[in-house]
Design a protein around this motif. Structure first.
Motif, PDB file in Angstrom:
ATOM      1  N   UNK A   1      63.397 -18.324  11.626  1.00  0.00           N
ATOM      2  CA  UNK A   1      62.529 -18.153  10.449  1.00  0.00           C
ATOM      3  C   UNK A   1      62.804 -16.835   9.711  1.00  0.00           C
ATOM      4  N   UNK A   2      63.443 -15.891  10.395  1.00  0.00           N
ATOM      5  CA  UNK A   2      63.675 -14.559   9.809  1.00  0.00           C
ATOM      6  C   UNK A   2      64.981 -14.550   9.025  1.00  0.00           C
ATOM      7  N   UNK A   3      64.941 -13.946   7.850  1.00  0.00           N
ATOM      8  CA  UNK A   3      66.144 -13.944   7.000  1.00  0.00           C
ATOM      9  C   UNK A   3      66.828 -12.590   6.995  1.00  0.00           C
ATOM     10  N   UNK A   4      68.152 -12.626   6.909  1.00  0.00           N
ATOM     11  CA  UNK A   4      68.922 -11.387   6.768  1.00  0.00           C
ATOM     12  C   UNK A   4      68.790 -10.899   5.330  1.00  0.00           C
ATOM     13  N   UNK A   5      69.026  -9.609   5.135  1.00  0.00           N
ATOM     14  CA  UNK A   5      68.970  -9.072   3.767  1.00  0.00           C
ATOM     15  C   UNK A   5      69.866  -7.846   3.692  1.00  0.00           C
TER      16      UNK A   5
ATOM     17  N   UNK B   1      50.800  -4.733  13.927  1.00  0.00           N
ATOM     18  CA  UNK B   1      50.739  -5.440  15.206  1.00  0.00           C
ATOM     19  C   UNK B   1      52.115  -5.531  15.870  1.00  0.00           C
ATOM     20  N   UNK B   2      53.185  -5.400  15.088  1.00  0.00           N
ATOM     21  CA  UNK B   2      54.535  -5.588  15.637  1.00  0.00           C
ATOM     22  C   UNK B   2      55.183  -4.277  16.092  1.00  0.00           C
ATOM     23  N   UNK B   3      54.646  -3.139  15.637  1.00  0.00           N
ATOM     24  CA  UNK B   3      55.273  -1.833  15.949  1.00  0.00           C
ATOM     25  C   UNK B   3      55.439  -1.627  17.464  1.00  0.00           C
ATOM     26  N   UNK B   4      54.383  -1.875  18.293  1.00  0.00           N
ATOM     27  CA  UNK B   4      54.553  -1.627  19.738  1.00  0.00           C
ATOM     28  C   UNK B   4      55.563  -2.561  20.408  1.00  0.00           C
ATOM     29  N   UNK B   5      55.830  -3.716  19.796  1.00  0.00           N
ATOM     30  CA  UNK B   5      56.750  -4.692  20.417  1.00  0.00           C
ATOM     31  C   UNK B   5      58.208  -4.439  20.053  1.00  0.00           C
TER      32      UNK B   5
ATOM     33  N   UNK C   1      61.387   5.249  12.585  1.00  0.00           N
ATOM     34  CA  UNK C   1      60.136   4.740  12.008  1.00  0.00           C
ATOM     35  C   UNK C   1      60.394   3.967  10.703  1.00  0.00           C
ATOM     36  N   UNK C   2      61.391   4.386   9.921  1.00  0.00           N
ATOM     37  CA  UNK C   2      61.725   3.690   8.668  1.00  0.00           C
ATOM     38  C   UNK C   2      62.149   2.247   8.969  1.00  0.00           C
ATOM     39  N   UNK C   3      63.061   2.094   9.938  1.00  0.00           N
ATOM     40  CA  UNK C   3      63.575   0.761  10.263  1.00  0.00           C
ATOM     41  C   UNK C   3      62.525  -0.084  10.978  1.00  0.00           C
TER      42      UNK C   3
ATOM     43  N   UNK D   1      58.969  -4.680  10.912  1.00  0.00           N
ATOM     44  CA  UNK D   1      57.575  -5.124  11.113  1.00  0.00           C
ATOM     45  C   UNK D   1      57.046  -5.823   9.861  1.00  0.00           C
ATOM     46  N   UNK D   2      57.422  -5.317   8.674  1.00  0.00           N
ATOM     47  CA  UNK D   2      57.000  -5.964   7.412  1.00  0.00           C
ATOM     48  C   UNK D   2      57.556  -7.388   7.332  1.00  0.00           C
TER      49      UNK D   2
END
Length: 579
Positions: free
Chosen positions: A71-75, A23-27, A3-5, A10-11
């Motif tokens: 569009x998503x960045x690594x961190x 909205x992204x949790x189920x996917x 759940x943490x990850x 999702x954030x």
């Protein structure tokens, strides 16, 4: 933990697409662990985002996947993001993965690992009645009732672990024409002395004799009808004999349930609803739903066109009630008394039509809660035999499982000294029985196989127990090693990461089990966990390692052992610490 990850990913997605993170949790789901190669930890389904309207449902899905991934960045938390085949995968920082997954096991909430997941928050919680086992009184506990008993127990355990208030109900078959037959038979073939010595065996013998006699003797059938009518009219002598049969039977059953590690909150039965059943008949009459057939029986027309092509009999021509009439009364009474949010009936698939009719009539009576009632059907067990032949009684199966397991343990070089070998053999034997039953879809028939069931290697209940006992032994033998604090950077080997990746899936497995009430998902998860533990145990010794390495490895094994034990308990298996 997962759940943490899941929440952090999702954030990230929410910020990128300007949507609520929920909205992204189920996917998002955990990627199945691989023993041999490095893999991502989570994957995002682009199809799920298209279905929910977050992304356009038209257009090339591969381009959408690659565009969003770009569009998503690594961190510092997400090391790698990749796009492939309609999914975006996320690989987490390995040290953080180890730390977060194993964190709960150093605190007091190890038992609730996976249960506090936001994925499970979507499940409805409330009061759940599970009706299961439900054997007929005055008969020994037949092996055929085993499936209803262990499946119902699994469902009750699962619902309870997910936060429901569960009422475990045993609805005994303690009324009906078979008791007319038994009552009539007991006056001819019964003996009070034999009844005291071996009650259910004697009643079984009486029932077999009277059934045989009734095949060619109409007087017996008439006597049976007369006795049942006396019961329905509360005549004291008939009721007293019936009461004696009922009390004897419940006492015997409780002994078997205790061996299986199963308890019930309520012992109910058809007899409790015999008078209420007549109220249901009156309600059917007042609503114009009750018709009289040519034979003089009371029927309800269930055909969609009202042409009597499908009718359900609810009253005999002599005015006595039937099984379904009492089931209708029982459902109404339970709703009034317990105000349940859902009620689950666990019986074999042969009763599917009965429950379809039951729910249909309840709906026609205006009970809006009928859609919260559910039948969980199951297939038959074939070829259940003991060394002395065909199985009639469940106790014979339990005795045989214990005896065979005791023999196997005595032959094994790895068997440990234990205080009560018989008790261990009983628990391991019952666990093996449960796993063999739960490996496939419940609706399927399956062939009972003693040898396969009791193998110590392979996908069996014995292998689960052996893995658990091995981990408990490891923990006992390293009591001086303090695993309360540990260095997560010392658990980055692939065998360790595979175990942790698999643990990330635990909440998803519970969620899936809650949806379809099938135990196979949890069985598959626990068997794979046991194989991954075995590989890690071979590759990552605790004994002889540097103190900080031993500390970290022990934390890994105690965490995995804790989840293994929790899952086994939901299935209805009592984990053993030595074998």
């Amino acid at each position: 933990m997962a759940c943490f990850f899941r929440r952090r990913i999702a954030e990230k997605l929410g910020r990128t697409l300007q949507q609520s993170e929920d909205a992204f949790i189920p996917a998002l789901s955990a990627v199945p662990a691989s023993k041999k190669q490095q893999s991502a930890d989570f994957k995002l389904s682009i199809n799920a985002l298209r279905s929910s309207g977050i992304l356009p449902s038209s257009g090339d899905i591969h381009l959408q996947t690659e565009d969003l991934a770009a569009q998503l960045t690594r961190d510092s938390m997400v090391e790698d993001i990749s796009a492939a085949g309609g999914f975006i995968t996320f690989k987490m920082n390995r040290t953080l993965l180890v730390q977060k997954v194993l964190e709960p096991f150093g605190k007091n909430y190890a038992q609730t690992f996976g249960l506090n997941s936001e994925l499970l928050n979507n499940l409805k919680r409330g009061t759940t009645i599970v009706e299961y086992s439900s054997p007929n009184i005055a008969k020994k506990f037949h092996a055929g009732h085993l499936r209803s008993t262990i499946i119902g127990n699994f469902i009750a355990n699962l619902k309870q672990s997910l936060g429901n208030n569960v009422i475990r109900m045993n609805y005994l078959g303690d009324w009906g024409m078979q008791f007319g037959l038994l009552g009539a038979g007991f006056s001819q073939f019964g003996c009070q002395e034999k009844l005291k010595q071996n009650p259910l065996q004697h009643l079984f013998e009486v029932y077999v004799k009277v059934n045989k006699e009734a095949e060619h003797n109409e007087d017996i059938n008439q006597a049976a009808r007369d006795f049942f009518k006396q019961l329905e009219q509360h005549e004291s002598e008939a009721v007293s004999l019936w009461q004696q049969f009922r009390e004897i039977t419940v006492d015997e059953y409780q002994h078997v349930y205790k061996r299986l590690g199963i308890h019930f909150d309520i012992y109910s039965g058809e007899s409790f609803h015999r008078d209420q059943a007549l109220d249901v008949v009156q309600q059917l009459q007042s609503r114009g739903l009750l018709k009289t057939s040519e034979e003089g029986t009371g029927v309800v027309d269930l055909s969609p066109d009202g042409d009597s092509s499908s009718v359900c009999t609810v009253l005999r021509s002599d005015g006595t009630t039937l099984y379904i009439t009492r089931d209708l009364a029982a459902a109404v009474h339970r709703k009034e008394k317990y105000n349940f949010d859902e009620m689950i009936y666990v019986t074999d698939k042969g009763q599917a039509d009965h429950f379809q009719q039951l729910f249909h009539i309840l709906h026609r009576l205006g009970h809006s809660w009928t859609d919260r009632c559910r039948h969980v059907p199951f297939g038959l067990v074939r070829g259940m035999k003991t060394r002395i032949g065909e199985v009639v009684f469940l106790e014979d199966v339990l005795d045989e499982a214990r005896a065979r397991m005791l023999h196997n343990m005595s032959q094994s070089r790895t068997t440990k000294e234990m205080d009560d070998p018989e008790d261990t053999a009983e628990k391991v034997g019952i666990g093996a029985l449960i796993i063999q039953d739960f490996k496939g879809p419940l609706l399927s028939d399956y062939k009972f196989d003693w040898d396969m069931m009791l193998q110590a290697k392979g996908d069996t209940g014995v292998f689960l127990q052996y893995t658990h006992a091995r981990m408990r032994s490891l923990i006992r033998n390293n009591e001086g090693v303090d695993a309360e604090t540990f260095d997560p950077s010392l658990l980055l080997e692939q065998t360790s990461i595979s175990v942790l990746q698999h643990l990330l899936r635990y909440d998803e497995v519970l969620y899936q089990s809650a949806q379809d009430l099938q135990p196979k998902h949890l069985v598959t998860f626990l068997l794979k966990l046991s194989h991954l533990i075995a590989s890690a145990h071979k590759a990552l010794p605790v004994k002889g390692s540097a103190p900080d390495v031993a500390q970290a490895r022990l934390r890994l094994f105690s965490g995995a052992c804790s989840v293994l034990a929790s899952g086994m308990k939901i299935l209805g298996i009592t984990p053993v610490d030595k074998m």
